[in-house]
Motif scaffolding. Structure first.
Motif, PDB file in Angstrom:
ATOM      1  N   GLU A 195      36.922  14.625  -7.736  1.00  0.00           N
ATOM      2  CA  GLU A 195      37.496  13.773  -8.804  1.00  0.00           C
ATOM      3  C   GLU A 195      36.393  12.968  -9.498  1.00  0.00           C
ATOM      4  OE1 GLU A 195      40.479  11.020  -7.343  1.00  0.00           O
ATOM      5  OE2 GLU A 195      41.625  12.658  -6.440  1.00  0.00           O
ATOM      6  N   TYR A 196      35.326  12.667  -8.744  1.00  0.00           N
ATOM      7  CA  TYR A 196      34.203  11.898  -9.301  1.00  0.00           C
ATOM      8  C   TYR A 196      33.097  12.818  -9.798  1.00  0.00           C
ATOM      9  CZ  TYR A 196      36.471   8.316  -6.422  1.00  0.00           C
ATOM     10  OH  TYR A 196      37.375   7.481  -5.834  1.00  0.00           O
ATOM     11  N   ASP A 197      33.400  14.123  -9.782  1.00  0.00           N
ATOM     12  CA  ASP A 197      32.387  15.085 -10.168  1.00  0.00           C
ATOM     13  C   ASP A 197      31.168  14.956  -9.244  1.00  0.00           C
ATOM     14  OD1 ASP A 197      31.633  17.141 -11.727  1.00  0.00           O
ATOM     15  OD2 ASP A 197      30.754  15.902 -13.324  1.00  0.00           O
ATOM     16  N   GLY A 198      31.456  14.667  -7.974  1.00  0.00           N
ATOM     17  CA  GLY A 198      30.372  14.402  -7.025  1.00  0.00           C
ATOM     18  C   GLY A 198      30.030  15.604  -6.169  1.00  0.00           C
ATOM     19  N   GLU A 199      29.093  15.382  -5.230  1.00  0.00           N
ATOM     20  CA  GLU A 199      28.674  16.450  -4.319  1.00  0.00           C
ATOM     21  C   GLU A 199      29.150  16.092  -2.916  1.00  0.00           C
ATOM     22  OE1 GLU A 199      24.348  17.045  -4.496  1.00  0.00           O
ATOM     23  OE2 GLU A 199      24.469  16.178  -6.496  1.00  0.00           O
ATOM     24  N   PHE A 200      29.624  17.096  -2.188  1.00  0.00           N
ATOM     25  CA  PHE A 200      30.116  16.872  -0.832  1.00  0.00           C
ATOM     26  C   PHE A 200      29.542  17.946   0.090  1.00  0.00           C
ATOM     27  CE2 PHE A 200      33.713  17.640   2.285  1.00  0.00           C
ATOM     28  CZ  PHE A 200      33.423  16.529   3.071  1.00  0.00           C
ATOM     29  N   TYR A 201      28.933  17.497   1.181  1.00  0.00           N
ATOM     30  CA  TYR A 201      28.327  18.438   2.126  1.00  0.00           C
ATOM     31  C   TYR A 201      28.859  18.195   3.528  1.00  0.00           C
ATOM     32  CZ  TYR A 201      24.974  18.846  -1.672  1.00  0.00           C
ATOM     33  OH  TYR A 201      24.397  19.029  -2.897  1.00  0.00           O
ATOM     34  N   VAL A 202      29.080  19.290   4.238  1.00  0.00           N
ATOM     35  CA  VAL A 202      29.548  19.196   5.610  1.00  0.00           C
ATOM     36  C   VAL A 202      28.923  20.358   6.390  1.00  0.00           C
ATOM     37  CG1 VAL A 202      31.706  20.400   5.029  1.00  0.00           C
ATOM     38  CG2 VAL A 202      31.669  18.920   6.992  1.00  0.00           C
ATOM     39  N   PRO A 203      28.478  20.113   7.627  1.00  0.00           N
ATOM     40  CA  PRO A 203      27.851  21.215   8.371  1.00  0.00           C
ATOM     41  C   PRO A 203      28.863  22.279   8.787  1.00  0.00           C
ATOM     42  CG  PRO A 203      27.442  19.074   9.447  1.00  0.00           C
ATOM     43  CD  PRO A 203      28.500  18.858   8.404  1.00  0.00           C
ATOM     44  N   SER A 204      28.371  23.464   9.141  1.00  0.00           N
ATOM     45  CA  SER A 204      29.238  24.486   9.740  1.00  0.00           C
ATOM     46  C   SER A 204      29.775  23.924  11.051  1.00  0.00           C
ATOM     47  CB  SER A 204      28.444  25.750  10.059  1.00  0.00           C
ATOM     48  OG  SER A 204      27.977  26.306   8.881  1.00  0.00           O
ATOM     49  N   LEU A 205      30.893  24.498  11.507  1.00  0.00           N
ATOM     50  CA  LEU A 205      31.567  23.952  12.693  1.00  0.00           C
ATOM     51  C   LEU A 205      30.633  23.801  13.895  1.00  0.00           C
ATOM     52  CD1 LEU A 205      35.057  25.703  12.618  1.00  0.00           C
ATOM     53  CD2 LEU A 205      34.309  23.582  11.531  1.00  0.00           C
ATOM     54  N   GLU A 206      29.757  24.772  14.120  1.00  0.00           N
ATOM     55  CA  GLU A 206      28.900  24.730  15.321  1.00  0.00           C
ATOM     56  C   GLU A 206      27.923  23.543  15.294  1.00  0.00           C
ATOM     57  OE1 GLU A 206      25.890  27.999  15.467  1.00  0.00           O
ATOM     58  OE2 GLU A 206      26.700  28.447  13.486  1.00  0.00           O
ATOM     59  N   TYR A 207      27.635  23.013  14.103  1.00  0.00           N
ATOM     60  CA  TYR A 207      26.704  21.879  14.022  1.00  0.00           C
ATOM     61  C   TYR A 207      27.418  20.539  13.845  1.00  0.00           C
ATOM     62  CZ  TYR A 207      23.531  25.768  13.349  1.00  0.00           C
ATOM     63  OH  TYR A 207      22.847  26.941  13.501  1.00  0.00           O
ATOM     64  N   CYS A 208      28.774  20.566  13.841  1.00  0.00           N
ATOM     65  CA  CYS A 208      29.522  19.304  13.759  1.00  0.00           C
ATOM     66  C   CYS A 208      29.555  18.625  15.123  1.00  0.00           C
ATOM     67  CB  CYS A 208      30.963  19.564  13.305  1.00  0.00           C
ATOM     68  SG  CYS A 208      31.103  20.047  11.587  1.00  0.00           S
ATOM     69  N   THR A 209      29.931  19.386  16.152  1.00  0.00           N
ATOM     70  CA  THR A 209      29.957  18.806  17.499  1.00  0.00           C
ATOM     71  C   THR A 209      28.518  18.752  18.029  1.00  0.00           C
ATOM     72  OG1 THR A 209      30.614  20.999  18.204  1.00  0.00           O
ATOM     73  CG2 THR A 209      32.335  19.347  18.161  1.00  0.00           C
ATOM     74  N   ASP A 210      28.347  18.043  19.151  1.00  0.00           N
ATOM     75  CA  ASP A 210      26.990  17.753  19.627  1.00  0.00           C
ATOM     76  C   ASP A 210      26.174  19.018  19.899  1.00  0.00           C
ATOM     77  OD1 ASP A 210      27.616  15.132  19.397  1.00  0.00           O
ATOM     78  OD2 ASP A 210      27.901  14.786  21.542  1.00  0.00           O
ATOM     79  N   ASN A 211      24.947  19.004  19.452  1.00  0.00           N
ATOM     80  CA  ASN A 211      24.042  20.146  19.615  1.00  0.00           C
ATOM     81  C   ASN A 211      22.604  19.654  19.505  1.00  0.00           C
ATOM     82  OD1 ASN A 211      22.918  20.697  16.668  1.00  0.00           O
ATOM     83  ND2 ASN A 211      25.049  20.072  16.474  1.00  0.00           N
ATOM     84  N   ALA A 212      21.681  20.446  20.053  1.00  0.00           N
ATOM     85  CA  ALA A 212      20.278  20.014  20.028  1.00  0.00           C
ATOM     86  C   ALA A 212      19.554  20.467  18.767  1.00  0.00           C
ATOM     87  CB  ALA A 212      19.555  20.539  21.257  1.00  0.00           C
ATOM     88  N   ALA A 213      20.172  21.362  17.985  1.00  0.00           N
ATOM     89  CA  ALA A 213      19.535  21.794  16.741  1.00  0.00           C
ATOM     90  C   ALA A 213      19.322  20.577  15.837  1.00  0.00           C
ATOM     91  CB  ALA A 213      20.407  22.833  16.041  1.00  0.00           C
ATOM     92  N   MET A 214      20.358  19.741  15.750  1.00  0.00           N
ATOM     93  CA  MET A 214      20.256  18.545  14.887  1.00  0.00           C
ATOM     94  C   MET A 214      19.238  17.547  15.447  1.00  0.00           C
ATOM     95  SD  MET A 214      23.926  16.700  15.713  1.00  0.00           S
ATOM     96  CE  MET A 214      24.230  15.825  17.267  1.00  0.00           C
ATOM     97  N   VAL A 215      19.071  17.539  16.761  1.00  0.00           N
ATOM     98  CA  VAL A 215      18.113  16.620  17.398  1.00  0.00           C
ATOM     99  C   VAL A 215      16.686  17.053  17.056  1.00  0.00           C
ATOM    100  CG1 VAL A 215      17.271  15.758  19.637  1.00  0.00           C
ATOM    101  CG2 VAL A 215      19.733  16.091  19.268  1.00  0.00           C
ATOM    102  N   ALA A 216      16.426  18.347  17.218  1.00  0.00           N
ATOM    103  CA  ALA A 216      15.091  18.868  16.932  1.00  0.00           C
ATOM    104  C   ALA A 216      14.753  18.708  15.452  1.00  0.00           C
ATOM    105  CB  ALA A 216      15.017  20.337  17.338  1.00  0.00           C
ATOM    106  N   LEU A 217      15.732  18.967  14.577  1.00  0.00           N
ATOM    107  CA  LEU A 217      15.452  18.866  13.141  1.00  0.00           C
ATOM    108  C   LEU A 217      15.249  17.408  12.713  1.00  0.00           C
ATOM    109  CD1 LEU A 217      15.070  20.489  10.535  1.00  0.00           C
ATOM    110  CD2 LEU A 217      17.449  20.008  10.005  1.00  0.00           C
TER     111      LEU A 217
END
Ligand code: KG4
Ligand code: ZN
Length: 349
Positions: free
Chosen positions: A283-305
């Motif tokens: 509605e605000y002509d904005g941008e929205f980002y969300v990770p794939s399901l596997e990176y939403c719950t706790d994981n070490a990929a996000m920690v390393a990155l």
């Protein structure tokens, strides 16, 4: 730079390897089946399982990434916030590895890892943006001005969003964790059927209060024994939660004009929330980002990155000696502590 990420802050044990910002492997073992019978995470059981799982997971991660342990040039580990015993396992493991391999040991804040999980798949998201971090342990809205320059706009005054899902699922005898179960059952329900309360707090507030909603579901069930479809209860509960989140977006947009939003943490896996947030932001002509399901719950990929991105931007210390777990530490204090530490660069990094 080849970073081994380690995550043990709650009930997922995970290792991942990121090479120069690119993910090579991410192995997660969830303890959900073990904690299910208790209806929630039992801290000591979580710690014991992390100890059992961590070495097999490390070996699997190295194999998946086609690397040897000697190839790793830094360890990264979640040091806060989380279950203290669980954090001790990962931190102690990371410190020992970095000592044995003579490589830097990089501390990571769990909320920051969730925020930066977005860069696993969307490498070029520009600042500033507003991050909604919604999980079982945390509910926060953070204004991200640039990397490491964060301001907490709102938080929960009682239950986290994930906790509200888990508690309502327990009231409905649906099992644990409640989020994915409610998400799926609600698809067949009428979200307008029951008017559960929505707590917006004071006009200027960006905080959340969700314990009243859980109590409302409790009294509703007591009063209407078997009189309602569980699908409608789930859908109406989700609508109440998401209406408060949409209101927060509206307030933030009106206040800051910010058009870029991200959603992360376990609850970001919620299909209804992903849909309605996307619609609201469009509605605000904005941008929205969300990770794939596997990176939403706790994981070490996000920690390393997160460690990689923070390290190359000189935002975190690399000294294993300064690295100690904290059950409670907010994201802005974490970066303040880091900037107060000296940052000796390791020659091999
Ligand atoms: O981020 P996370 O894995 O662990 C914490 O840091 O707490 O989040 C776990 C939470 C649980 O409360 C779970 O019920 C919730 O995320 N969750 C969901 C969904 N999948 C997981 N909540 C709503 N809808 C989902 N699909
Ligand atoms: Zn989390």
């Amino acid at each position: 730079m080849i970073i081994l990420g380690i995550e043990t802050s709650c009930d997922e044990t995970s290792c991942a390897i990121v090479e120069d910002g690119n993910l090579l492997a991410n192995v997660v073992i969830s303890q959900v089946e073990i904690h299910k019978e208790y209806g929630g995470v039992v801290p000591e059981i979580a710690s014991r399982n992390h100890i059992e799982n961590i070495i097999p997971i490390l070996n699997q991660t190295l194999e998946d990434a086609n690397k040897r342990i000697e190839d790793i040039t830094a360890c990264a580990v979640t040091v806060a916030p989380g279950l203290i015993g669980a954090l001790f396992v990962g931190t102690c493991f990371a410190k020992t590895l970095s000592y044995a391999l003579d490589i830097p040991c990089l501390p990571v804040h769990h909320i920051d890892a969730h925020i930066q999980s977005i860069y696993l798949e969307h490498k070029d998201i520009k600042y500033p943006y507003v991050a909604f971090i919604l999980s079982g342990g945390h509910t926060q809205i953070v204004f991200c001005n640039s990397i490491g320059d964060y301001k907490i706009l709102g938080t929960t005054l009682d239950d986290s969003v994930g906790e509200a899902y888990d508690k309502v699922a327990r009231l409905l005898n649906l099992g644990y964790p409640g989020g994915p179960i409610i998400d799926s059952i609600a698809k067949d329900g009428d979200k307008e059927k029951i008017k559960f309360p929505k707590v917006f707090l004071d006009e200027g507030s960006l905080d959340f209060s969700l314990s009243g909603l859980k109590t409302a579901v409790y009294y509703f069930l007591k009063k209407n024994k078997g009189g309602y479809k569980v699908e409608d209860i789930c859908a109406s509960f989700q609508k109440s939660v998401s209406d408060v989140i949409l209101k927060r977006i509206e307030q933030i947009y009106n206040r800051t004009g910010c058009k870029r939003y991200i959603l992360c943490g376990g609850v970001a896996a919620n299909s209804f929330l992903r849909k309605v947030m996307k619609e609201k932001i469009s509605e605000y002509d904005g941008e929205f980002y969300v990770p794939s399901l596997e990176y939403c719950t706790d994981n070490a990929a996000m920690v390393a990155l997160a460690a990689y991105r923070n390290y190359v931007n000189s935002l975190i210390t690399s000294s294993a000696l300064d690295l100690n777990p904290e059950a409670y530490l907010n994201i802005t204090d974490f970066f303040k502590i880091q900037s107060a530490c000296s940052m000796p660069r390791h020659p091999g990094s």
